[in-house]
Scaffold this active site. Structure first.
Site, PDB file in Angstrom:
ATOM      1  N   TYR A 149     -13.215 -64.069 -40.531  1.00 30.74           N
ATOM      2  CA  TYR A 149     -12.103 -63.620 -41.314  1.00 30.74           C
ATOM      3  C   TYR A 149     -11.526 -62.080 -40.636  1.00 30.74           C
ATOM      4  O   TYR A 149     -12.240 -61.593 -39.652  1.00 30.74           O
ATOM      5  CB  TYR A 149     -12.844 -63.202 -42.718  1.00 30.74           C
ATOM      6  CG  TYR A 149     -13.901 -62.054 -43.004  1.00 30.74           C
ATOM      7  CD1 TYR A 149     -13.803 -60.975 -42.680  1.00 30.74           C
ATOM      8  CD2 TYR A 149     -15.085 -62.754 -43.425  1.00 30.74           C
ATOM      9  CE1 TYR A 149     -15.069 -60.051 -42.901  1.00 30.74           C
ATOM     10  CE2 TYR A 149     -16.310 -61.962 -43.756  1.00 30.74           C
ATOM     11  CZ  TYR A 149     -16.280 -60.721 -43.360  1.00 30.74           C
ATOM     12  OH  TYR A 149     -17.299 -60.004 -43.567  1.00 30.74           O
ATOM     13  N   CYS A 150     -10.160 -62.154 -40.960  1.00 32.20           N
ATOM     14  CA  CYS A 150      -9.610 -61.265 -40.112  1.00 32.20           C
ATOM     15  C   CYS A 150      -9.685 -61.453 -38.599  1.00 32.20           C
ATOM     16  O   CYS A 150     -10.121 -60.137 -38.007  1.00 32.20           O
ATOM     17  CB  CYS A 150     -10.088 -59.788 -40.625  1.00 32.20           C
ATOM     18  SG  CYS A 150      -8.620 -58.438 -40.289  1.00 32.20           S
ATOM     19  N   PRO A 151      -9.408 -62.378 -37.910  1.00 34.79           N
ATOM     20  CA  PRO A 151      -9.547 -62.414 -36.424  1.00 34.79           C
ATOM     21  C   PRO A 151      -8.596 -61.749 -35.725  1.00 34.79           C
ATOM     22  O   PRO A 151      -7.461 -61.224 -36.246  1.00 34.79           O
ATOM     23  CB  PRO A 151      -9.394 -63.923 -36.221  1.00 34.79           C
ATOM     24  CG  PRO A 151      -8.554 -64.422 -37.423  1.00 34.79           C
ATOM     25  CD  PRO A 151      -8.824 -63.491 -38.588  1.00 34.79           C
TER      26      PRO A 151
END
Length: 284
Positions: A149-151
């Site tokens: 998540y949130c790369p």
């Protein structure tokens, strides 16, 4: 690695520290408002600042997250998984915040002829974490973990498992380089809850249009990756000690408490809180 003394090279030899601890729902806007206030202060006064904070049990949404196909359904999914929600004032995508995750802002003045570039800012944070936690057995790398998540380009990982993500915010002549560190707790559950959010809010568009196809297996806690128990308090101490050991700085943990009583600080915080309130009306 970057010399940490150069990283903190300013006209002062004192590093301001501010630790907000772990905040509950009624105070969720405070760390975001404070980041902008302290970043403005840093630029005006050429003052480096470290800001530690946590939220008790929340998903922090980026503005892109608010533009999903079915936000209402996504929010219901997060509520079912036990998470509150707040929309932050910086870009990017959503991250989880709880009592096993430490959020840190390295706030630096960004004045003069030679500005800190975006990549340099990210590299400063990466190097700080490397100095504090890297050893002969565990190399900390920075590259995008696409199914996290949130790369982002400066995801921090050990053996391909992400434990931290970095963002930055520029306000006038200051810059805040922000990181979340997954120290301990149930990282599997965090990943599953974010996956549930995107599945519920995107439906058939899950994993498309710039939203990550979250796989909980690609993320882990720092204590698990280092194979040693870690507490939030220990991590804070290690990070501060690294800065003080490798630079000519002293630390001051009281001056920002005094600053908070000034008219300038109160006015600036009120302005930033109002912005957060307006932004979070999207959740109503």
């Amino acid at each position: 690695m970057t010399n940490l003394n150069q990283l903190l090279s300013t006209n002062t030899n004192t590093l301001f520290l501010y630790d907000q601890g772990c905040l509950t729902k009624q105070d969720y806007f405070l760390p975001f408002a404070l980041t902008d206030t302290l970043t403005t202060f840093s630029g005006i006064n050429q003052q480096p600042i470290i800001h530690f904070w946590q939220l008790d049990q929340a998903m922090i949404l980026g503005m892109k997250d608010t533009r999903v196909t079915d936000l209402k359904n996504g929010l219901a999914s997060l509520k079912q998984d036990g998470y509150n929600v707040v929309i932050r004032n910086a870009g990017g995508l959503g991250v989880i915040a709880d009592d096993g995750i430490l959020n840190i802002s390295l706030i630096l003045p960004n004045t003069g002829k030679k500005k800190i570039t975006i990549d340099d800012a990210y590299t400063h944070m990466w190097n700080w974490i490397k100095y504090a936690f890297e050893d002969g057995q565990h190399s900390i790398e920075a590259f995008e973990i696409t199914e996290s998540y949130c790369p982002g380009t400066f995801d921090l990982s050990i053996d391909g498992k992400k434990f931290a993500g970095i963002a930055q915010r520029r306000v006038k002549d200051g810059i805040a380089i922000m990181i979340y560190l997954s120290i301990n707790g149930d990282q599997q559950k965090r990943g599953e809850s974010v996956r549930h959010f995107y599945k519920a809010s995107l439906h058939e568009d899950f994993g498309r249009n710039g939203y990550p196809p979250v796989d909980p297996a690609v993320m882990a806690n720092l204590e698990d990756l280092l194979q040693q128990p870690l507490t939030i308090t220990e991590v804070k101490k290690r990070l501060i000690n690294v800065l003080l050991d490798y630079s000519e700085m002293n630390s001051d943990e009281e001056i920002l408490t005094k600053l908070a009583t000034t008219d300038w600080f109160t006015t600036e915080m009120d302005k930033q809180i109002a912005k957060m309130e307006q932004r979070n009306q999207l959740l109503d």
